[in-house]
Design a protein around this motif. Structure first.
Motif, PDB file in Angstrom:
ATOM      1  N   PHE A   1      41.151  -1.164  41.845  1.00 31.24           N
ATOM      2  CA  PHE A   1      41.522   0.200  40.248  1.00 31.24           C
ATOM      3  C   PHE A   1      40.479   1.130  40.694  1.00 31.24           C
ATOM      4  CE2 PHE A   1      44.266  -2.659  38.975  1.00 31.24           C
ATOM      5  CZ  PHE A   1      45.402  -3.303  40.002  1.00 31.24           C
TER       6      PHE A   1
ATOM      7  N   TYR B   1      41.352   5.356  39.721  1.00 31.47           N
ATOM      8  CA  TYR B   1      41.165   6.242  38.556  1.00 31.47           C
ATOM      9  C   TYR B   1      40.008   7.315  38.665  1.00 31.47           C
ATOM     10  CZ  TYR B   1      42.371   1.856  35.234  1.00 31.47           C
ATOM     11  OH  TYR B   1      42.551   0.770  34.497  1.00 31.47           O
TER      12      TYR B   1
ATOM     13  N   VAL C   1      40.955   9.494  41.144  1.00 31.95           N
ATOM     14  CA  VAL C   1      41.512  10.878  41.670  1.00 31.95           C
ATOM     15  C   VAL C   1      42.557  11.264  40.092  1.00 31.95           C
ATOM     16  CG1 VAL C   1      43.654  10.986  42.412  1.00 31.95           C
ATOM     17  CG2 VAL C   1      42.103   8.978  44.115  1.00 31.95           C
ATOM     18  N   ALA C   2      42.863   9.583  38.776  1.00 28.30           N
ATOM     19  CA  ALA C   2      43.903  10.201  37.862  1.00 28.30           C
ATOM     20  C   ALA C   2      42.742  10.564  37.666  1.00 28.30           C
ATOM     21  CB  ALA C   2      43.650   8.320  37.422  1.00 28.30           C
ATOM     22  N   TYR C   3      41.224  10.403  36.990  1.00 27.26           N
ATOM     23  CA  TYR C   3      40.569  11.674  36.024  1.00 27.26           C
ATOM     24  C   TYR C   3      39.940  12.715  37.362  1.00 27.26           C
ATOM     25  CZ  TYR C   3      39.980   7.593  32.806  1.00 27.26           C
ATOM     26  OH  TYR C   3      40.843   6.795  32.112  1.00 27.26           O
ATOM     27  N   PHE C   4      40.713  12.838  38.075  1.00 30.46           N
ATOM     28  CA  PHE C   4      39.467  14.263  38.795  1.00 30.46           C
ATOM     29  C   PHE C   4      40.507  15.220  38.930  1.00 30.46           C
ATOM     30  CE2 PHE C   4      38.092  16.971  42.022  1.00 30.46           C
ATOM     31  CZ  PHE C   4      36.991  17.267  42.354  1.00 30.46           C
ATOM     32  N   LEU C   5      42.012  14.137  39.281  1.00 28.02           N
ATOM     33  CA  LEU C   5      42.951  15.160  39.474  1.00 28.02           C
ATOM     34  C   LEU C   5      43.271  16.645  38.816  1.00 28.02           C
ATOM     35  CD1 LEU C   5      44.932  15.208  41.613  1.00 28.02           C
ATOM     36  CD2 LEU C   5      46.480  14.289  40.290  1.00 28.02           C
ATOM     37  N   PRO C   6      42.818  16.630  37.191  1.00 26.99           N
ATOM     38  CA  PRO C   6      42.767  17.563  36.377  1.00 26.99           C
ATOM     39  C   PRO C   6      42.006  19.076  36.343  1.00 26.99           C
ATOM     40  CG  PRO C   6      42.791  15.399  35.060  1.00 26.99           C
ATOM     41  CD  PRO C   6      43.057  15.812  36.002  1.00 26.99           C
TER      42      PRO C   6
ATOM     43  N   VAL D   1      42.030  19.977  40.329  1.00 21.37           N
ATOM     44  CA  VAL D   1      42.186  20.927  40.596  1.00 21.37           C
ATOM     45  C   VAL D   1      43.100  21.177  40.955  1.00 21.37           C
ATOM     46  CG1 VAL D   1      41.018  19.976  42.743  1.00 21.37           C
ATOM     47  CG2 VAL D   1      43.123  19.138  41.872  1.00 21.37           C
TER      48      VAL D   1
ATOM     49  N   TRP E   1      39.706  18.239  29.169  1.00 17.77           N
ATOM     50  CA  TRP E   1      40.681  17.317  29.774  1.00 17.77           C
ATOM     51  C   TRP E   1      40.214  18.295  31.243  1.00 17.77           C
ATOM     52  CZ3 TRP E   1      44.836  19.750  32.564  1.00 17.77           C
ATOM     53  CH2 TRP E   1      45.871  18.801  33.322  1.00 17.77           C
TER      54      TRP E   1
ATOM     55  N   TYR F   1      35.909  16.132  36.785  1.00 11.41           N
ATOM     56  CA  TYR F   1      34.807  17.112  37.540  1.00 11.41           C
ATOM     57  C   TYR F   1      32.910  16.320  37.814  1.00 11.41           C
ATOM     58  CZ  TYR F   1      32.593  21.332  39.477  1.00 11.41           C
ATOM     59  OH  TYR F   1      31.324  22.231  40.140  1.00 11.41           O
TER      60      TYR F   1
ATOM     61  N   VAL G   1      32.473  12.834  38.788  1.00 14.81           N
ATOM     62  CA  VAL G   1      32.513  12.623  39.964  1.00 14.81           C
ATOM     63  C   VAL G   1      31.226  12.642  40.506  1.00 14.81           C
ATOM     64  CG1 VAL G   1      33.169  13.247  42.375  1.00 14.81           C
ATOM     65  CG2 VAL G   1      34.887  12.985  40.981  1.00 14.81           C
TER      66      VAL G   1
ATOM     67  N   HIS H   1      40.282  -2.333  31.641  1.00 13.54           N
ATOM     68  CA  HIS H   1      41.773  -1.721  32.191  1.00 13.54           C
ATOM     69  C   HIS H   1      42.094  -0.988  30.698  1.00 13.54           C
ATOM     70  CE1 HIS H   1      41.372  -2.361  36.239  1.00 13.54           C
ATOM     71  NE2 HIS H   1      41.133  -4.060  36.195  1.00 13.54           N
TER      72      HIS H   1
ATOM     73  N   ALA I   1      43.289   7.542  31.734  1.00 12.58           N
ATOM     74  CA  ALA I   1      43.918   8.213  33.294  1.00 12.58           C
ATOM     75  C   ALA I   1      45.592   8.591  32.474  1.00 12.58           C
ATOM     76  CB  ALA I   1      44.374   6.712  33.702  1.00 12.58           C
TER      77      ALA I   1
ATOM     78  N   SER J   1      45.004  12.354  30.883  1.00 12.05           N
ATOM     79  CA  SER J   1      44.812  12.861  32.389  1.00 12.05           C
ATOM     80  C   SER J   1      45.942  12.932  33.255  1.00 12.05           C
ATOM     81  CB  SER J   1      43.399  11.944  32.855  1.00 12.05           C
ATOM     82  OG  SER J   1      42.484  13.043  34.020  1.00 12.05           O
ATOM     83  N   LEU J   2      46.622  12.182  33.283  1.00  9.21           N
ATOM     84  CA  LEU J   2      47.712  12.741  34.221  1.00  9.21           C
ATOM     85  C   LEU J   2      48.824  13.175  33.635  1.00  9.21           C
ATOM     86  CD1 LEU J   2      47.363   9.736  36.471  1.00  9.21           C
ATOM     87  CD2 LEU J   2      46.605  12.141  36.656  1.00  9.21           C
TER      88      LEU J   2
ATOM     89  N   PHE K   1      50.965  16.563  34.116  1.00 12.69           N
ATOM     90  CA  PHE K   1      51.586  16.615  35.368  1.00 12.69           C
ATOM     91  C   PHE K   1      52.992  15.695  35.751  1.00 12.69           C
ATOM     92  CE2 PHE K   1      46.732  16.526  36.809  1.00 12.69           C
ATOM     93  CZ  PHE K   1      46.533  17.716  36.496  1.00 12.69           C
TER      94      PHE K   1
ATOM     95  N   ILE L   1      47.818  21.821  45.907  1.00 12.58           N
ATOM     96  CA  ILE L   1      46.461  21.322  46.360  1.00 12.58           C
ATOM     97  C   ILE L   1      46.207  20.799  45.656  1.00 12.58           C
ATOM     98  CG2 ILE L   1      44.486  21.890  44.035  1.00 12.58           C
ATOM     99  CD1 ILE L   1      46.055  24.353  44.213  1.00 12.58           C
TER     100      ILE L   1
ATOM    101  N   PHE M   1      44.408  18.258  48.394  1.00  9.24           N
ATOM    102  CA  PHE M   1      43.333  16.916  47.315  1.00  9.24           C
ATOM    103  C   PHE M   1      43.134  15.635  48.131  1.00  9.24           C
ATOM    104  CE2 PHE M   1      42.347  14.504  43.605  1.00  9.24           C
ATOM    105  CZ  PHE M   1      40.532  14.037  43.709  1.00  9.24           C
TER     106      PHE M   1
ATOM    107  N   GLN N   1      40.366  13.872  50.184  1.00  7.03           N
ATOM    108  CA  GLN N   1      39.780  13.407  49.075  1.00  7.03           C
ATOM    109  C   GLN N   1      37.770  12.934  49.044  1.00  7.03           C
ATOM    110  OE1 GLN N   1      39.679   9.680  46.409  1.00  7.03           O
ATOM    111  NE2 GLN N   1      41.950  10.167  47.106  1.00  7.03           N
TER     112      GLN N   1
ATOM    113  N   PHE O   1      36.528  16.486  50.104  1.00  7.59           N
ATOM    114  CA  PHE O   1      36.840  17.082  48.692  1.00  7.59           C
ATOM    115  C   PHE O   1      35.279  16.504  47.548  1.00  7.59           C
ATOM    116  CE2 PHE O   1      38.273  18.801  45.101  1.00  7.59           C
ATOM    117  CZ  PHE O   1      39.435  19.753  45.351  1.00  7.59           C
TER     118      PHE O   1
ATOM    119  N   LEU P   1      32.307  19.488  47.163  1.00 10.52           N
ATOM    120  CA  LEU P   1      31.962  19.363  45.100  1.00 10.52           C
ATOM    121  C   LEU P   1      30.567  19.188  45.058  1.00 10.52           C
ATOM    122  CD1 LEU P   1      34.127  19.658  43.452  1.00 10.52           C
ATOM    123  CD2 LEU P   1      33.184  16.962  42.622  1.00 10.52           C
TER     124      LEU P   1
END
Lengths: 279, 268
Positions: free
Chosen positions: A94, A98, A100-105, A107, A155, A160, A163, B6, B13, B16-17, B20, B246, B250, B254, B257, B261
C-alpha cells in the motif's frame, strides 16, 4: 534574427514582470522611506526602519517565527524524512496509498483548511477536545494557539516534503547500496555514508524552502487565530498586512516587508553555506 | 514484523485524512447537530438542505461559475506565457536574458505581500478595483512555471529546431508544432499547478473583489466566517466543494503533480 525571436517569446512575461513585479517592488522600497503626515506623503528618511527596532510587536513576531523555525521546521523535516524512508521500502504494501494519504493536505485550499481546523479546534464542544476528552482552549490560549499553529502547519506540509525527499531517495542508484553491502557496511553505516551525503542537496532544498515559507508565514495565522491571542501567533507578514491594509500605514508596512526580505536572504545564505561546505 | 509497520503508518494516514472525512460529515448535518456532544461521526442526510441554504445566502452557483471562469482563463494564459518564456530563455541568447533570469530568482525570494500595497494602489489608480482583470493580471507571469518549462526545453535537441528552420517554418510554428508537444508532461505539470493556485487564490481576490456577485469561492467562504452567526455546516459544504476539484485533479494526475513539485530540484 535569433535574438529577436528570443524577445518575441519572453516579451509577454518580461512586460508583466516589469509592470506587476518591478514597479511595485521599487514603489514599496520608496514607500519604506516615506510616511503619511496630515494626508500628505512626506519623506521620512530612516524613521520607518528605526521604528522597527523599538516596536515590541515586531520583536514579538520575530520571536514567534524563531520558535516555528526551531521547533516546527526540524519536527516536520524529521517526520518527512522518516516517512520517505519507510515508504521507500520495496516490501511495504500500500505504499502509493500512503503517499496519497500523506500528501493530500498539501493541496488543500487555504480557506477550506482554515474552516475545517477552526471547527475541529473549537473550544466548546470542539471535536478534538471531545476526542481527547479535554477542554483545551486551542485558539484562545497563547501557548495552545502556538501548538495549534505548529500542528496545522505540520499537518499541511509534512507530506509535501516527504514527496520531495522520496524522489531524492529514489534518485540514488541501487548499485550503491549493493556496493556498500559488499564492502561489509551495516545498515546504519550504509545510511550514514551512502544515503545521507547523496540526499544532502534535496534536504538542503527542503530546509531552505521551509525556512522561506516560515519567514513568509501568513495564511495559517491569518485564518486560524488572526495573530492572536495576545499576539502569540503574530507573524511579520501578518503584521505587515495589518499595518498596510488596516492602519493604512504604507511606509511602515513596506519597512516590515524589507525586513522580511533581508532575513530571508540572510538565512538562506547561511543555510546554503553551512550545508554546502560539509559536502 | 512487516505487518506491524502498518500500525503507525495507518495511524498517521488517519490523522492526515481525518479533516477531509470530517468535512464530508459536517457538510451533511445541521450546524446545531455538529455542536452536540458527542458529535456525529457518520455522514447525515442534510446535504441538499445545506446546499440550498448555501445557494440562498451566498449564491453559490454564481460564485462557482465565477471561480471556474477565472481559473480557466488564468490557467490558459499563464501556462502559455510560461511555456513561451521558458522556451525563449532555454534556447535563445538575447540582451536582457540574464536580467530576466535574475528577476525569476528574485520573485521566489521576495514575499509577495511586499507587493500588495503598491499593487492595490496601482489598481485603484486605473479604476480597476472590483474587476476580473485586476484579479488576473498581476500574477499571470509565474516564475515557477517559467522555470519548469525552461528546464524541460533545455533538454530539447537544437538539431530539431534547426531542421524546422531549414524547412522554412516560422519561429512561432516551430514552437507550437515541434517544441511544445515534446514538453507535454512538464506543460501538464504547469497547467495543474496554475489551475490549483488560481482556484485557491485568496488574499488578492479578497482585496480586489467588492461586489458579492463577483466573489470567488474562497472569498465567499471567508465572508461567511466573518458573520456573527457562523453557519458551520454550510461552510464545511462550501469548503468541501472548494476542495473537490483540486483533489480530483491531484488524484488523476499524480505523476505530473510530483514532477511539477520537484521542478528540476532533485537533479543536482
Amino acid at each position: 534574427m535569433r535574438g529577436r525571436a528570443g524577445w518575441f517569446f519572453t516579451a509577454p512575461a518580461a512586460a508583466l514582470f516589469a509592470v506587476f513585479f518591478g514597479y511595485p517592488l521599487v514603489a514599496s522600497l520608496v514607500q519604506s522611506f516615506q510616511t503619511d503626515s496630515d494626508g500628505e506623503t512626506v519623506w521620512a528618511g530612516l524613521d520607518n526602519y528605526t521604528r522597527l527596532f523599538e516596536d515590541p510587536l515586531v520583536g514579538r513576531s520575530l520571536v514567534n517565527i524563531a520558535l516555528i523555525l526551531t521547533v516546527q521546521v526540524p519536527l516536520m523535516l524529521v517526520i518527512a524524512l522518516g516517512l520517505a524512508q519507510v515508504l521507500n521500502l520495496s516490501w511495504l504494501r500500500f505504499r502509493s496509498g500512503y503517499r496519497v494519504a500523506y500528501f493530500l493536505p498539501a493541496v488543500t485550499t487555504l480557506v477550506a483548511y482554515a474552516v475545517v481546523f477552526r471547527v475541529l479546534l473549537n473550544t466548546d464542544p470542539g471535536l478534538l477536545n471531545q476526542l481527547l476528552g479535554t477542554h483545551i482552549d486551542w485558539l484562545n490560549d497563547p501557548t495552545m494557539a502556538r501548538v495549534a499553529l505548529i500542528g496545522s502547519i505540520t499537518w499541511r506540509w509534512s507530506g509535501y516534503n516527504m514527496v520531495i525527499l522520496l524522489a531524492g531517495l529514489q534518485a540514488i542508484p541501487k548499485e550503491q547500496y549493493e556496493a556498500a553491502a559488499i564492502d561489509g557496511a551495516g545498515s546504519l553505516r550504509t545510511y550514514l555514508s551512502v544515503i545521507v551525503p547523496q540526499l544532502r542537496p534535496v534536504l538542503l532544498f527542503c530546509l531552505i524552502t521551509s525556512t522561506i515559507g516560515t519567514l513568509q508565514l501568513f495564511d495559517e495565522s491569518f485564518v486560524l487565530t488572526s495573530g492572536g491571542p495576545d499576539n502569540a501567533t503574530l507573524t511579520p507578514v501578518l503584521y505587515l498586512y495589518e499595518n498596510g491594509f488596516q492602519q493604512l500605514d504604507f511606509g511602515y508596512a513596506a519597512a516590515i516587508a524589507w525586513l522580511v526580505v533581508a532575513l530571508t536572504g540572510l538565512l538562506s545564505l547561511v543555510q546554503f553555506r553551512a550545508l554546502r561546505t560539509k559536502s | 514484523m512487516k505487518r506491524l509497520a502498518h500500525l503507525p503508518l495507518a495511524a498517521g494516514a488517519v490523522v492526515s485524512l481525518f479533516p477531509f472525512y470530517w468535512m464530508i460529515v459536517a457538510a451533511t448535518h445541521r450546524t446545531r447537530d455538529l455542536l452536540h456532544s458527542p458529535p456525529p461521526f457518520l455522514p447525515g442526510d442534510q446535504l441538499w438542505e445545506n446546499l440550498r441554504r448555501l445557494e440562498d445566502t451566498v449564491g453559490f452557483t454564481r460564485v462557482t461559475v465565477n471561480t471556474v471562469g477565472l481559473t480557466v482563463v488564468y490557467t490558459a494564459l499563464s501556462s502559455l506565457i510560461s511555456a513561451m518564456c521558458g522556451y525563449g530563455l532555454a534556447k535563445f541568447r538575447f540582451r536582457g536574458r540574464g536580467m530576466l533570469l535574475a528577476v525569476l530568482l528574485a520573485t521566489m525570494m521576495i514575499p509577495f505581500q511586499v507587493l500588495l500595497v503598491p499593487l492595490f494602489q496601482m489598481m485603484a489608480n486605473v479604476g480597476w478595483i472590483d474587476t476580473y482583470q485586476a484579479v488576473l493580471l498581476p500574477f499571470l507571469a509565474n516564475s515557477f512555471g517559467i522555470f519548469l518549462m525552461r528546464q524541460a526545453f533545455l533538454e530539447f535537441p537544437d538539431e530539431l529546431i534547426e531542421a524546422g528552420r531549414l524547412d522554412g517554418c516560422s519561429e512561432a510554428r516551430i514552437f507550437y508544432r515541434i517544441v511544445l508537444p515534446a514538453a507535454r508532461p512538464q506543460l501538464a505539470a504547469v497547467v495543474i499547478f496554475t489551475f490549483i493556485s488560481q482556484w485557491s487564490a485568496f488574499i488578492w481576490p479578497l482585496l480586489m473583489l467588492n461586489s458579492e456577485e463577483k466573489y470567488t469561492i474562497p472569498v465567499a467562504l471567508s465572508r461567511m466566517i466573518g458573520q456573527s452567526h457562523v453557519d458551520y455546516s454550510g461552510l464545511m459544504l462550501g469548503a468541501f466543494i472548494a476542495t473537490l476539484p483540486i483533489m480530483a485533479v491531484f488524484l488523476a494526475f499524480q505523476k505530473q503533480f510530483v514532477s511539477g513539485l520537484l521542478g528540476g530540484s532533485v537533479k543536482g
